[in-house]
Design a protein around this motif. Sequence first.
Motif, PDB file in Angstrom:
ATOM      1  N   ILE A  77       8.713  72.027  74.894  1.00  0.00           N
ATOM      2  CA  ILE A  77       8.750  70.587  75.187  1.00  0.00           C
ATOM      3  C   ILE A  77       9.826  70.278  76.215  1.00  0.00           C
ATOM      4  CG2 ILE A  77       9.580  68.411  74.179  1.00  0.00           C
ATOM      5  CD1 ILE A  77       7.785  68.761  71.889  1.00  0.00           C
ATOM      6  N   ARG A  78       9.473  69.405  77.155  1.00  0.00           N
ATOM      7  CA  ARG A  78      10.412  68.844  78.105  1.00  0.00           C
ATOM      8  C   ARG A  78      10.264  67.328  78.033  1.00  0.00           C
ATOM      9  NH1 ARG A  78      11.246  73.361  77.554  1.00  0.00           N
ATOM     10  NH2 ARG A  78      11.561  75.027  79.074  1.00  0.00           N
ATOM     11  N   SER A  79      11.386  66.610  78.036  1.00  0.00           N
ATOM     12  CA  SER A  79      11.341  65.164  77.895  1.00  0.00           C
ATOM     13  C   SER A  79      12.378  64.525  78.811  1.00  0.00           C
ATOM     14  CB  SER A  79      11.596  64.773  76.434  1.00  0.00           C
ATOM     15  OG  SER A  79      11.382  63.399  76.226  1.00  0.00           O
ATOM     16  N   HIS A  80      12.136  63.270  79.132  1.00  0.00           N
ATOM     17  CA  HIS A  80      12.963  62.547  80.101  1.00  0.00           C
ATOM     18  C   HIS A  80      14.417  62.404  79.664  1.00  0.00           C
ATOM     19  CE1 HIS A  80      14.314  59.372  82.835  1.00  0.00           C
ATOM     20  NE2 HIS A  80      14.773  58.744  81.761  1.00  0.00           N
ATOM     21  N   HIS A  81      15.305  62.577  80.607  1.00  0.00           N
ATOM     22  CA  HIS A  81      16.680  62.107  80.522  1.00  0.00           C
ATOM     23  C   HIS A  81      17.120  61.805  81.949  1.00  0.00           C
ATOM     24  CE1 HIS A  81      21.053  61.994  80.078  1.00  0.00           C
ATOM     25  NE2 HIS A  81      20.817  61.649  78.822  1.00  0.00           N
ATOM     26  N   VAL A  82      17.955  60.788  82.091  1.00  0.00           N
ATOM     27  CA  VAL A  82      18.369  60.372  83.429  1.00  0.00           C
ATOM     28  C   VAL A  82      19.100  61.488  84.172  1.00  0.00           C
ATOM     29  CG1 VAL A  82      20.566  59.392  82.643  1.00  0.00           C
ATOM     30  CG2 VAL A  82      19.461  58.490  84.713  1.00  0.00           C
ATOM     31  N   PHE A  83      19.714  62.430  83.457  1.00  0.00           N
ATOM     32  CA  PHE A  83      20.404  63.552  84.083  1.00  0.00           C
ATOM     33  C   PHE A  83      19.539  64.815  84.123  1.00  0.00           C
ATOM     34  CE2 PHE A  83      24.842  61.786  82.807  1.00  0.00           C
ATOM     35  CZ  PHE A  83      24.801  60.912  83.887  1.00  0.00           C
ATOM     36  N   GLY A  84      18.229  64.653  84.056  1.00  0.00           N
ATOM     37  CA  GLY A  84      17.312  65.786  84.173  1.00  0.00           C
ATOM     38  C   GLY A  84      16.496  65.998  82.922  1.00  0.00           C
ATOM     39  N   ALA A  85      15.178  66.130  83.090  1.00  0.00           N
ATOM     40  CA  ALA A  85      14.295  66.380  81.945  1.00  0.00           C
ATOM     41  C   ALA A  85      14.773  67.624  81.203  1.00  0.00           C
ATOM     42  CB  ALA A  85      12.853  66.557  82.421  1.00  0.00           C
ATOM     43  N   SER A  86      14.828  67.528  79.884  1.00  0.00           N
ATOM     44  CA  SER A  86      15.484  68.579  79.109  1.00  0.00           C
ATOM     45  C   SER A  86      14.624  69.046  77.951  1.00  0.00           C
ATOM     46  CB  SER A  86      16.837  68.083  78.600  1.00  0.00           C
ATOM     47  OG  SER A  86      17.653  69.152  78.173  1.00  0.00           O
ATOM     48  N   ASP A  87      15.083  70.127  77.324  1.00  0.00           N
ATOM     49  CA  ASP A  87      14.415  70.702  76.161  1.00  0.00           C
ATOM     50  C   ASP A  87      15.225  70.386  74.907  1.00  0.00           C
ATOM     51  OD1 ASP A  87      16.633  72.292  76.607  1.00  0.00           O
ATOM     52  OD2 ASP A  87      15.530  74.178  76.700  1.00  0.00           O
ATOM     53  N   ALA A  88      14.772  70.891  73.774  1.00  0.00           N
ATOM     54  CA  ALA A  88      15.447  70.581  72.509  1.00  0.00           C
ATOM     55  C   ALA A  88      16.896  71.061  72.519  1.00  0.00           C
ATOM     56  CB  ALA A  88      14.677  71.200  71.345  1.00  0.00           C
ATOM     57  N   ALA A  89      17.134  72.253  73.048  1.00  0.00           N
ATOM     58  CA  ALA A  89      18.505  72.776  73.084  1.00  0.00           C
ATOM     59  C   ALA A  89      19.392  71.908  73.975  1.00  0.00           C
ATOM     60  CB  ALA A  89      18.500  74.217  73.573  1.00  0.00           C
ATOM     61  N   GLY A  90      18.815  71.389  75.056  1.00  0.00           N
ATOM     62  CA  GLY A  90      19.580  70.505  75.931  1.00  0.00           C
ATOM     63  C   GLY A  90      19.941  69.201  75.249  1.00  0.00           C
ATOM     64  N   PHE A  91      18.969  68.605  74.543  1.00  0.00           N
ATOM     65  CA  PHE A  91      19.274  67.364  73.822  1.00  0.00           C
ATOM     66  C   PHE A  91      20.285  67.619  72.706  1.00  0.00           C
ATOM     67  CE2 PHE A  91      15.304  65.849  75.814  1.00  0.00           C
ATOM     68  CZ  PHE A  91      15.772  64.650  76.330  1.00  0.00           C
ATOM     69  N   ALA A  92      20.227  68.781  72.088  1.00  0.00           N
ATOM     70  CA  ALA A  92      21.240  69.123  71.089  1.00  0.00           C
ATOM     71  C   ALA A  92      22.627  69.162  71.722  1.00  0.00           C
ATOM     72  CB  ALA A  92      20.912  70.466  70.443  1.00  0.00           C
ATOM     73  N   ALA A  93      22.744  69.803  72.874  1.00  0.00           N
ATOM     74  CA  ALA A  93      24.040  69.876  73.555  1.00  0.00           C
ATOM     75  C   ALA A  93      24.520  68.490  73.958  1.00  0.00           C
ATOM     76  CB  ALA A  93      23.936  70.791  74.771  1.00  0.00           C
ATOM     77  N   MET A  94      23.593  67.628  74.392  1.00  0.00           N
ATOM     78  CA  MET A  94      23.976  66.251  74.711  1.00  0.00           C
ATOM     79  C   MET A  94      24.529  65.554  73.481  1.00  0.00           C
ATOM     80  SD  MET A  94      20.738  65.006  76.999  1.00  0.00           S
ATOM     81  CE  MET A  94      19.839  66.223  77.975  1.00  0.00           C
ATOM     82  N   GLY A  95      23.871  65.759  72.342  1.00  0.00           N
ATOM     83  CA  GLY A  95      24.356  65.164  71.105  1.00  0.00           C
ATOM     84  C   GLY A  95      25.736  65.663  70.736  1.00  0.00           C
ATOM     85  N   VAL A  96      25.987  66.939  70.965  1.00  0.00           N
ATOM     86  CA  VAL A  96      27.314  67.496  70.688  1.00  0.00           C
ATOM     87  C   VAL A  96      28.358  66.851  71.591  1.00  0.00           C
ATOM     88  CG1 VAL A  96      28.735  69.584  70.843  1.00  0.00           C
ATOM     89  CG2 VAL A  96      26.475  69.685  69.767  1.00  0.00           C
ATOM     90  N   VAL A  97      28.073  66.780  72.888  1.00  0.00           N
ATOM     91  CA  VAL A  97      29.040  66.188  73.820  1.00  0.00           C
ATOM     92  C   VAL A  97      29.317  64.732  73.465  1.00  0.00           C
ATOM     93  CG1 VAL A  97      29.418  65.497  76.226  1.00  0.00           C
ATOM     94  CG2 VAL A  97      28.544  67.770  75.706  1.00  0.00           C
ATOM     95  N   GLU A  98      28.257  63.958  73.236  1.00  0.00           N
ATOM     96  CA  GLU A  98      28.450  62.554  72.867  1.00  0.00           C
ATOM     97  C   GLU A  98      29.330  62.444  71.624  1.00  0.00           C
ATOM     98  OE1 GLU A  98      27.519  60.066  74.639  1.00  0.00           O
ATOM     99  OE2 GLU A  98      25.631  60.500  75.665  1.00  0.00           O
ATOM    100  N   THR A  99      29.058  63.281  70.632  1.00  0.00           N
ATOM    101  CA  THR A  99      29.817  63.209  69.385  1.00  0.00           C
ATOM    102  C   THR A  99      31.274  63.591  69.599  1.00  0.00           C
ATOM    103  OG1 THR A  99      27.817  63.708  68.107  1.00  0.00           O
ATOM    104  CG2 THR A  99      29.939  64.046  67.010  1.00  0.00           C
ATOM    105  N   LEU A 100      31.519  64.665  70.316  1.00  0.00           N
ATOM    106  CA  LEU A 100      32.899  65.116  70.503  1.00  0.00           C
ATOM    107  C   LEU A 100      33.718  64.132  71.319  1.00  0.00           C
ATOM    108  CD1 LEU A 100      32.453  68.966  71.106  1.00  0.00           C
ATOM    109  CD2 LEU A 100      32.711  67.709  68.946  1.00  0.00           C
TER     110      LEU A 100
END
Length: 206
Positions: free
Chosen positions: A115-138
């Motif tokens: 799966i690839r899905s929209h994000h303003v900084f580049g369409a991403s996969d599940a692992a990418g969205f997970a990393a985004m969630g980690v960064v946002e949280t930290l």
Amino acid sequence: MSPADDVDQAVQLSLATLRTAPPDSWDAKAGSLEWTCWETVEHLSDDLFAYAAQLGPKSPSLDVPVPFVWESRRPGGPRNTVHADRAAGPAGLLQVLEASGAFLIAMVRTASPEIRSHHVFGASDAAGFAAMGVVETLVHTHDLAEGLSLPWTPPAGLCSRALTRLFPDAPQDTDPWLTLLWATGRGELPGRPRLTEWRWYGEPRP
């Protein structure tokens, strides 16, 4: 650790820290942000929920986000889909954060790796969205810790994995947590000016 495990660890560490905050401190500003600490937790919850939502459709859009309504509760406040019931107090607010994190953890564990899905900084996969969630949280827990006068230093390995996934141009020979703060415009590194603009790169890489 798996990407979902990283999100789980980040959220649980954040919750453990935020639960020590005085109950009357949530209207303080969150670090350098223009939002209160309450609003910042709502924003973080909304980030985690939104990343989970992007992984929900069987055929996600690569061009636009899932069209939930985003609303700000006051001029200058964050535009969120997720808002916590103020009557539930800080414990309820943090329950909203934990539930939003659980949505993302579950979606990362179950979404197809294709799966690839929209994000303003580049369409991403599940692992990418997970990393985004980690960064946002930290980094938002950093903002909150400043506003709430709490100590906060997340594990180096968690920071390193997020940096590797989303910030390929970040230095690799510096402290991972300080580097993540620098990469998100929240600090300086020796010999490097503080960033006034920043972004991550969500696209999957070979």
